[in-house]
Design an enzyme around this catalytic site. Structure first.
Site, mmCIF file in Angstrom:
data_model
loop_
_atom_site.group_PDB
_atom_site.id
_atom_site.type_symbol
_atom_site.label_atom_id
_atom_site.label_comp_id
_atom_site.label_asym_id
_atom_site.label_seq_id
_atom_site.Cartn_x
_atom_site.Cartn_y
_atom_site.Cartn_z
ATOM 1 N N CYS A 196 0.955 -1.368 0.047
ATOM 2 C CA CYS A 196 0.084 -0.113 0.045
ATOM 3 C C CYS A 196 0.904 1.263 0.109
ATOM 4 O O CYS A 196 1.604 1.337 0.872
ATOM 5 C CB CYS A 196 -0.961 0.033 1.256
ATOM 6 S SG CYS A 196 -1.919 1.518 1.498
ATOM 7 N N CYS A 232 0.302 3.376 3.552
ATOM 8 C CA CYS A 232 0.912 2.757 4.740
ATOM 9 C C CYS A 232 2.020 1.433 4.874
ATOM 10 O O CYS A 232 2.615 1.318 6.001
ATOM 11 C CB CYS A 232 -0.242 2.192 5.889
ATOM 12 S SG CYS A 232 -0.858 0.670 5.174
ATOM 13 N N CYS A 237 -8.351 -5.457 -9.963
ATOM 14 C CA CYS A 237 -8.004 -4.420 -10.951
ATOM 15 C C CYS A 237 -7.473 -3.186 -9.950
ATOM 16 O O CYS A 237 -8.352 -2.564 -9.441
ATOM 17 C CB CYS A 237 -9.077 -4.312 -11.672
ATOM 18 S SG CYS A 237 -8.606 -3.110 -12.982
ATOM 19 N N CYS A 241 -6.984 -1.296 1.267
ATOM 20 C CA CYS A 241 -5.954 -1.516 2.462
ATOM 21 C C CYS A 241 -6.649 -1.789 3.651
ATOM 22 O O CYS A 241 -7.471 -0.936 4.340
ATOM 23 C CB CYS A 241 -4.899 -0.646 2.557
ATOM 24 S SG CYS A 241 -3.753 -0.960 3.603
ATOM 25 N N CYS A 269 -5.014 0.691 6.501
ATOM 26 C CA CYS A 269 -5.188 1.862 6.686
ATOM 27 C C CYS A 269 -6.654 2.627 6.066
ATOM 28 O O CYS A 269 -7.256 3.587 6.078
ATOM 29 C CB CYS A 269 -4.120 2.871 6.007
ATOM 30 S SG CYS A 269 -3.943 2.811 4.262
#
Length: 182
Positions: free
Chosen positions: A99, A102, A171, A148, A151
């Site tokens: 991510c 984070c 995607c 995510c 976060c």
């Protein structure tokens, strides 16, 4: 009036483009034929077993300082970057996709494939605990958003038209990811 309808139609087609892709027979892992070997099994196992870590909570002002304008648009405002004009769609290197907000490791090159949509696509996350799936009813469609799990940032969408073994296609937006070569 016709111009307004044209603009609206163009916007809807752009946003729904991620849902359009090749048949399963035409898709192949992006590492096939490139000379890249899959990630070692012990690396994948370690990533799968790694603790998720504490939930990351920041104010929108803190996110704006941390992220680029494009990252903020995608990750925090649930935007979509342009197809084929992004960093990781054609990336064939071996590694992990974290991510961008984070650092949560979410996907590996081992499950990445060329979906033909213009966005990086994967058939499975490292672990189901790394991503969160949320119903998305925006733009007059029902889709499954991928966030995510650490976060809550918007990463992309998942569709039930991917290759085996999962049949799923995550995607994702390159701007929502940070690639770490392994």
């Amino acid at each position: 009036m016709k111009a307004i309808y044209f603009i609206l139609l163009t916007g809807v087609l752009h946003l729904s483009a991620c849902a359009q892709q090749e048949s399963a027979a035409e898709r192949a892992p992006t590492t096939a034929g490139t000379g890249n070997e899959p990630l070692p099994a012990e690396v994948v196992k370690e990533l799968n077993e790694q603790a998720l870590g504490d939930t990351v909570v920041k104010t929108e002002a803190e996110w704006r300082k941390l992220l680029t304008p494009e990252q903020y648009y995608v990750l925090r405002e649930e935007g979509t970057e342009r197809a084929f004009k992004n960093e990781y769609n054609d990336n064939k290197k071996r590694g992990v996709y974290n991510c961008a907000a984070c650092g949560n490791p979410m996907f590996t090159s081992q499950t990445k494939f060329d979906s033909g949509t213009g966005w990086p696509s994967f058939y499975a996350p490292i672990s189901e605990k790394r991503v969160k799936e949320v119903e998305d009813r925006t733009m007059g469609m029902v889709r499954t958003e991928v966030e995510c799990a650490r976060c809550g940032s918007h990463i992309g969408h998942v569709f039930p038209d991917g290759p085996e073994p999962t049949g799923l296609r995550y995607c994702l937006n390159s701007a929502a990811l940070k690639f770490v070569k392994k």
